[in-house]
Design a protein around this motif. Sequence first.
Motif: not given
Length: 621
Positions: A140, A142, A172-173, A189-190, A192-194, A231-232
């Motif tokens: 994805g 990551w 990118h995360p 970014a990570a 945010k994604a989480a 999220a990961e």
Amino acid sequence: MKKTNVRAAIRSVTVPPLLAALVASAHAAAAPSPETAFVNGYVYTVDAKNSVAEGVSVRDGKIITVGNNATVRASVGPHAKVIDLHGRMLMPGLVDGHMHPLDGGLLLLFCSLQYRALTEAELVTRVTACRNDPSIPRPGGWLIVNAWFQEAMLPKGTVLTRATLDRIDPVHPIVLHSSFGHSALLNTAALKAAGIDATTKAPEGGEIHHDASGQPTGLLEDSAMDYVVKAEPPPDEAAYLQAAQAALAALRAQGVTSFLDAMAREQDFHAFTAAQKKGVLTARAHLAPLITPTMGSDAKGATDYAIRMRQLYDQGPIVQSPSVTIRNVKLFMDGVISAPALTGIVSEPYRVNKGTAARPDWEPGTSFGPTPYFPHAVLTPLLEELVKAGFDPHMHADGDGAVHIALHAVEQVRSALPGSDFRPALAHDEMVIASDLPRFAQLEAIPVLSFQWEKRAPDTTGATEDALGPIRVAAMEPAYALEKAGARIAYGSDWPVDLLNEWFALKVGVTRENDPEAGAQYRGPLGSQPPLSRASALRAITMNSSYELRQENTTGSIEPGKLADLIVLDRNVMTIPAQEISHTKVLLTMVGGDIVWSTGEVAPVTHGPGLRTSGAGSGAL
Ligand SMILES: [Zn+2]
């Protein structure tokens, strides 16, 4: 070094199916009752007397005879394969009573900081190199980075924030997983994604660090890491199977013939079951479903979950060829006592510096670590329900407060269920209150110790030493005190918290010293306790870990009637200088009579699952 072996082993797996089938059927036809005799060896048996023999014979996957050369030769027929050990040491296969093999396998596939002590600049260089390496999987988009030795960041006391990772990739995360597995660092970014922002609350048993302005710094502890886990983007089934196979390859090269996966999740169950079905499971796999603090308050529900996992994945009693066993369940009592985490539950508060950096004044603070992940009122009924359903609880307990909580619950369950033969295990036990030492024996609780931690290193000195104080540091890693108090000590590497090196762990276990290469500041033994004897350390990693996994009647020693799970070493770890034990190489690993690993120096690989090679394997047919 291990990586090379792993890659070689993975490469050797690719045998055309037809050839593999021919090899298997030819074997079955030519040798319905395969016999092997090892002679001229130093056979360290780990029987009740730690007897030493010259040889051992094996038939149908079991040990037939242990004794002198003449007896062993006489016990096999004229067609038996006879392996001359030329004086080398043969001993029971290693039983690793606590590890995380799927994570270890993934580590061999993904970006790794290799547990190194790094400056911020060095870390940035390495993570950037990973970002630019097309061979590293990026699920994805990551970038997942493992084996970050957070406690060893240089200079001492360095605490990273998302800003460091944002410099590497602002889009990118990126997530850094600490080698202890209790912390993660995310870039913006990570985060945010989480879905983590200033308002996000940490779940029970976890922490989200914030800066002075209230923004998350990117550092998450313990159960707060669930945000990342969710999220990961996970590796797919194929990647997990690849990771399981990489792990198994690393394990057989180390001489590990049984292991406990001490935090099995769905992917662990799937991957090791798939490996077994594929015929490439080369170690006896015990998988402990994880019961989280959130699940814990519903004792019945949590137990039903474990029962469901057992129904789905347990493959029955231990037999000749490795299978999957679900008998243990895993619970975390706390985090880790090492700085900067200090998430272990301690009986006396962590110290804080009430002076200045230049003139420190370390005094008891107010923190005893986190609130118990499983309070008494939750833990006792939970354990009782699990034990009644036939499970052995395996509890991570690092600080002496957590050990105390776990022992208390074991005591309650013992008196509530008199006569129950459950085998509770307490993993790590880096600190134990003196009056709790004899309770391990009294309550038949098994300490599962990670010997390689019993040394001076960044996580046992410096800030950790400051926070614990000299008295507690002197008594840290109480293997000897536990043994003296009658405890049956088992062993667990906790891989991939550290690099997988069982022989380094044994070396530390019998010296309490780091390697000289670690640097002058880590020279000398840790604390004031003597080390375990070699006999005790070897018993811990064979018989006692077998006991922990209820395999003591089938593995753990070289005795007639037991399964032929054994290893041959390039040196005699009972007689060489202790410091050299860490350099031990396993020349041959046999599981249930199959040679699953061989360097070729003693004998070629026979028909170990997944290890058939076109050349080396043919000698066995
Ligand atoms: Zn662990």
